[in-house]
Write an enzyme that holds these catalytic residues in place. Sequence first.
Site, PDB file in Angstrom:
ATOM      1  N   GLU A 111       0.812  -1.208   0.000  1.00  0.00           N
ATOM      2  CA  GLU A 111       0.000   0.000   0.000  1.00  0.00           C
ATOM      3  C   GLU A 111       0.851   1.265   0.000  1.00  0.00           C
ATOM      4  O   GLU A 111       0.540   2.228  -0.711  1.00  0.00           O
ATOM      5  CB  GLU A 111      -0.927  -0.005   1.229  1.00  0.00           C
ATOM      6  CG  GLU A 111      -1.766   1.245   1.401  1.00  0.00           C
ATOM      7  CD  GLU A 111      -2.814   1.398   0.307  1.00  0.00           C
ATOM      8  OE1 GLU A 111      -3.314   2.522   0.142  1.00  0.00           O
ATOM      9  OE2 GLU A 111      -3.122   0.414  -0.368  1.00  0.00           O
ATOM     10  N   ASP A 112       1.923   1.287   0.775  1.00  0.00           N
ATOM     11  CA  ASP A 112       2.639   2.544   1.030  1.00  0.00           C
ATOM     12  C   ASP A 112       4.008   2.644   0.376  1.00  0.00           C
ATOM     13  O   ASP A 112       4.700   3.643   0.559  1.00  0.00           O
ATOM     14  CB  ASP A 112       2.786   2.749   2.551  1.00  0.00           C
ATOM     15  CG  ASP A 112       1.442   2.898   3.238  1.00  0.00           C
ATOM     16  OD1 ASP A 112       0.497   3.366   2.579  1.00  0.00           O
ATOM     17  OD2 ASP A 112       1.329   2.544   4.423  1.00  0.00           O
TER      18      ASP A 112
END
Length: 759
Positions: A111-112
Amino acid sequence: MAIGRQNHHQMQAAADVGVAQADASAAAKKPARPKMMRQYDLVDRVRAYNPNTDEDLLNRAYVYAMMAHGEQKRASGDPYFSHPLEVAAILTSLKLDDATIVAALLHDTIEDTESTRAEIDQIFGKEIGALVDGLTKLKRLELVSREAKQAENLRKLLLAIADDVRVLLVKLADRLHNMRTMEFMPPASRRRIAEETLDIYAPLAGRMGMQKMREELEDLSFRVLDPDAHLVVEQRLDALEERNRNLIGEIESQLVAKLAKNGITAQVKGRRKQPFSIWVKMERKSIGFEQLSDIFGFRVVVKSLEEVYRTVGIVHTTWPVVPGRFKDYISTPKQNDYRSIHTTVIGPGKQRVELQIRTEEMDRVNEFGIAAHAFYKDGIGSPTEMLNRESNAFAWLRHTIEVLSESSNPEEFLEHTKMELFHDQVFCFTPKGKLIALPRHANVIDFAYAVHTDVGNSAVGCKINGKFAPLSSELENGDQVEVLTSQAQSAPPSAWEALAVTGKARAAIRRATRAAVRDQYAGLGRRIVERLFMRAKIVYADDKLKGALPRLARSSIDDVMAAVGRGEMKASDVARAMYPDYKEEARIAAKKVVGSAPKTKTPADSKASTAIPIRGINSDLPVKFAPNGGAVPGDRIVGIVTAGEGITIYPIQSPALKDFEEEPERWLDVRWDIEEMAPQRFPARLHVQNVNEPGSLAQVAGVIAEHDGNIDNISMSRRSPDFTDLTIDLEVYDLKHLNAIISQLRAKAVVASVERVNG
């Protein structure tokens, strides 16, 4: 980004440099925070409970996550990597397997960072990739309302758990660490996250049997949501604990000595309840802190089940028992696998002492819940497969996931799930002895649906412990419940939804109600279509309509009929789809119907064979009556179709029919079809001008009652000092019955005039 399988020594060096830099950065900040865990510290933690751990896997995951997050920072200013590392540390305290620890380290990488699922699969294997992907999906959701987002996140979480329960364990640890570091977030975000934690994650941890984690999540949320109340309760607890320190020690030593004297070696530890549970009890019972009698409890841990019950006997013969405070959660465990004996006695110093007596194995499961099962010892099967065999908590999860498909929207599902998360359990039995666990305050309706959906839908009565009782009766522990069913009832009353407590019952009732309403519309639509075909003298057949479904943009015959019944599609459209040469019949102009003489041809004069029979509001058709005056058998009637509402029945003389003059396609031929053996009441409205004198209203009501009429509503207005206008909504059997009541009212001296209202 592609890190790949780098040389182990290079990765180790990179990790040491990264941690050293992070430590230096952290040291420069004030106040000082704990140093970030080093690589070998994490490996040592796992090796302490799992000597066969894959150290290389843990090392690679540590370095991969640290390098992937790079220079990213948290709101606190700490390196972002400190967060997944602390999540992994929390999971080591639960003694979880290597794959779960690695998933915790990697849970934010997709996600990051620039990492991908394919890269995770390649480096760490598909099992870990699936875990990380399940956690990633939970974060990729943005909805309009906070309530919808919270509800949809819960749905996503539970669906991910269905594939692998370890997703839940990582998510709970992730939320716990975020709650521990809340002070660095904006106040609005703190409150929002704390509310969600208290609403969803804390009770979910409790339902999974993870009591220690639940208590910490509740305490951290309580600090944010009501800091003043938390501080007051905390201070009172500290003062009480200090004041009773000697007494607590005395109770512990007396219990140990008494049990040792009887050959039982026990661990006894006093513990106070958490501020949040104290506060909730004070709020629920509306009592002050001083009135609480069970702030301190004592956990007695022995070696075997036999020693548990021996301990109960010793305690009960040594100190007086407080009546009604004995609970055996060993013979009937809670749904989250909690097992223990609870009892309260008047102990040393005449103090009420709450005891929880269990074995070491029970104590471990009671503390760690589903996590106590998740680290499997024999290496056979996956944790999720093993939980299927051993965990009641996981069975609850599977049931909750089933409710997902029964809820029409996320908020409805969230409401039902919250209900089940927050309620304590009550245990009841079927006549054959099957145990049914329900939330506290559940009733027989909930019980019936817990047995089987068909039992709930056809329930008409019940016996509780052999005695007849209402279906709304609240159940208590140990009740034996027999549900009486009838095949004549195909769908439950919609009012049951408000009575039911469990999500399963409510969802089933709502689903059955929707199906019943749809069936009504489909039945109405079929009658409309068949009668149009009869008038047009063309043949109707389901097989022919099936071939025309694509032209009507419907997937089934029932969909077509329901659309016609709801007024969303014309019957003539169905005829044209089946017979392209069909020409719609000419309709009598509506304006000729309104106010016409009885001999005038109207839709109501159609042959009985083509008119739709009307039996009343309890028939199998979605029928209602004119809102301002109703209609009764004996009236010549017209049906008006309203989209989404079915048929509204008007008497032919109703002035309201003028509103539909330009919409002849909405007019239906209808006729009364009354069963003489089972008469029904129908709505009518009277306007009565009454002489204003004492007892006049009683005389009017008396006439209606004497003639077996039923008053539904009365409204009054003063037209002059001498007269009062009454508008009376009443129910009668037919026009003859109504006229008899009108005639008797006109005969009363206190009645100046009576007129029927035709809305």
